[in-house]
Design a protein around this motif. Structure first.
Motif, short mmCIF file in Angstrom:
data_model
loop_
_atom_site.label_atom_id
_atom_site.label_comp_id
_atom_site.label_asym_id
_atom_site.label_seq_id
_atom_site.Cartn_x
_atom_site.Cartn_y
_atom_site.Cartn_z
N GLN A 71 14.23 -16.65 -30.09
CA GLN A 71 14.19 -15.83 -28.88
C GLN A 71 15.47 -15.95 -28.06
OE1 GLN A 71 10.67 -17.16 -26.78
NE2 GLN A 71 9.27 -16.06 -28.14
N ASP A 123 6.62 -19.99 -21.21
CA ASP A 123 5.56 -19.36 -20.43
C ASP A 123 4.68 -18.55 -21.36
OD1 ASP A 123 6.95 -16.97 -20.99
OD2 ASP A 123 7.96 -16.95 -19.04
N ALA A 124 3.64 -17.96 -20.82
CA ALA A 124 2.66 -17.24 -21.64
C ALA A 124 3.29 -16.07 -22.39
CB ALA A 124 1.52 -16.75 -20.76
N THR A 125 4.22 -15.37 -21.75
CA THR A 125 4.84 -14.20 -22.38
C THR A 125 5.65 -14.60 -23.60
OG1 THR A 125 4.93 -13.01 -20.28
CG2 THR A 125 6.40 -12.26 -22.04
N ASN A 126 6.49 -15.61 -23.45
CA ASN A 126 7.33 -16.04 -24.57
C ASN A 126 6.52 -16.74 -25.65
OD1 ASN A 126 9.72 -15.04 -23.41
ND2 ASN A 126 10.01 -16.91 -22.21
N TYR A 127 5.50 -17.48 -25.25
CA TYR A 127 4.62 -18.13 -26.22
C TYR A 127 3.90 -17.08 -27.06
CZ TYR A 127 0.60 -20.85 -27.92
OH TYR A 127 -0.38 -21.44 -28.71
N GLU A 128 3.39 -16.05 -26.42
CA GLU A 128 2.70 -14.97 -27.15
C GLU A 128 3.66 -14.30 -28.13
OE1 GLU A 128 0.19 -10.84 -26.37
OE2 GLU A 128 1.33 -11.75 -24.73
N ALA A 129 4.88 -14.02 -27.67
CA ALA A 129 5.86 -13.36 -28.53
C ALA A 129 6.17 -14.19 -29.77
CB ALA A 129 7.14 -13.09 -27.75
N ASN A 166 -4.85 -19.10 -15.49
CA ASN A 166 -3.40 -19.04 -15.35
C ASN A 166 -3.02 -19.01 -13.87
OD1 ASN A 166 -3.82 -16.39 -14.42
ND2 ASN A 166 -3.36 -15.49 -16.43
N TRP A 185 -4.74 -18.42 -23.70
CA TRP A 185 -4.02 -19.25 -24.66
C TRP A 185 -4.53 -20.70 -24.69
CZ3 TRP A 185 -2.18 -15.98 -27.66
CH2 TRP A 185 -1.61 -14.80 -27.19
#
Length: 298
Positions: free
Chosen positions: A156, A229-235, A277, A285
């Motif tokens: 990323q 964070d949640a966004t990068n973890y999901e990606a 969250n 998550w």
């Protein structure tokens, strides 16, 4: 203490026992992320093959899958750790400290594969794997559901402390390799007639081994230096799962572990353990991966 072959043999046995005590106190962690490859030579060749297509209905003759391979090599390295014991200390029976010292030596030697393997992981952003690309890169060769060749990214970017999402569910297939040619062994050098003893008035006791660590399956890990964070973890999870064989069938990779250093531990614990969250919504998550906090990472 009178120095002769008998006393030196007894001394070496005692130091060896202390070494083994320290060695046995360590529970290795490298095998969490690296697969063990026994080695029988100075180096091993790894042919990285294209993924096999999935099973097909057997209609007519078999279809032979011709594998294309690129050969890469991982060379074993020799390692050593040696302690010198002064002859005067043996003669004067000043050996009390050495028992602990050799136990510490055993611990250092036992931990070295962890140092090697975990220390290798964050270098993957700038070190090439066996496919010729950086291990964490934006354009590995991959395929989509339509059987088309596409670029697949397992990084990323970013400049923060690195963290990793990986599939560590298989014992035979891991992101990294620990290649072992010779296990660590304790080697005493206690001959009173040895030139080293004559020149330096000391006896030496060492450990040596031959092995190396290298990069394995890049398909099993995503590395990021973005904020955790949640966004990068999901990606990262989506990137791992979005891999397909040449015939369009899923590769079957899923995120099982989140690997962080101490600086990202709090963010990782909140991401994986909190019921809600920051916005107060359900944390979807929670419990989706096992956490590894590695002191070898930032």
């Amino acid at each position: 203490m009178l120095i002769n072959n008998q006393t030196l043999t007894s001394l070496a046995q005692g130091f060896n026992a202390a070494f083994l005590r320290g060695f046995g106190s360590v529970s290795p962690s490298w095998n969490q992320i690296a697969m063990l490859i026994p080695s029988t030579s100075d180096a091993e060749n790894y042919g990285w093959m294209k993924d096999l297509p999935g099973m097909r209905e057997w209609v007519g003759q078999r279809v032979y899958n011709n594998l294309e391979a690129a050969t890469a090599q991982l060379r074993n390295k020799p390692w050593e750790h040696t302690i010198a014991v002064k002859r005067d200390h043996i003669e004067d029976d000043k050996l009390g400290i050495y028992s602990n010292l050799f136990a510490i030596q055993g611990e250092i030697v036992a931990r070295h594969p962890d140092d090697l393997v975990w220390g290798l992981l964050p270098t993957g952003f700038s070190t090439r794997g066996f496919d010729g690309q950086y291990f964490f890169d934006t354009d590995h060769v991959g395929f989509n559901r339509a059987k088309q060749e596409v670029s697949w990214s397992n990084t990323q970017g970013g400049a923060a402390a690195p963290w990793f999402v990986a599939d560590l569910s298989r014992s035979f297939m891991k992101p990294l390799i620990f290649q072992e040619r010779k296990k660590a062994q304790f080697v005493p050098r206690t001959n009173p007639a040895d030139p080293h003893v004559f020149d330096h008035a000391e006896f030496v006791f060492g450990a040596d081994a031959r092995y190396n660590a290298g990069f394995g399956f890049h398909q099993l890990a995503v590395g990021s230096k973005q904020g955790l964070d949640a966004t990068n973890y999901e990606a990262a999870r989506v990137s791992l799962a979005s891999q397909f064989r040449t015939d369009g069938s899923p590769l079957g990779v899923k995120a099982t572990h989140l690997i962080v250093g101490p600086s990202n531990e709090a963010a990782a614990l909140e991401l994986l353990n909190a019921e809600r969250n920051a916005a107060g919504a359900t944390n979807v998550w929670r419990g989706t991966a096992q956490l590894i906090v590695s002191p070898w990472l930032e």
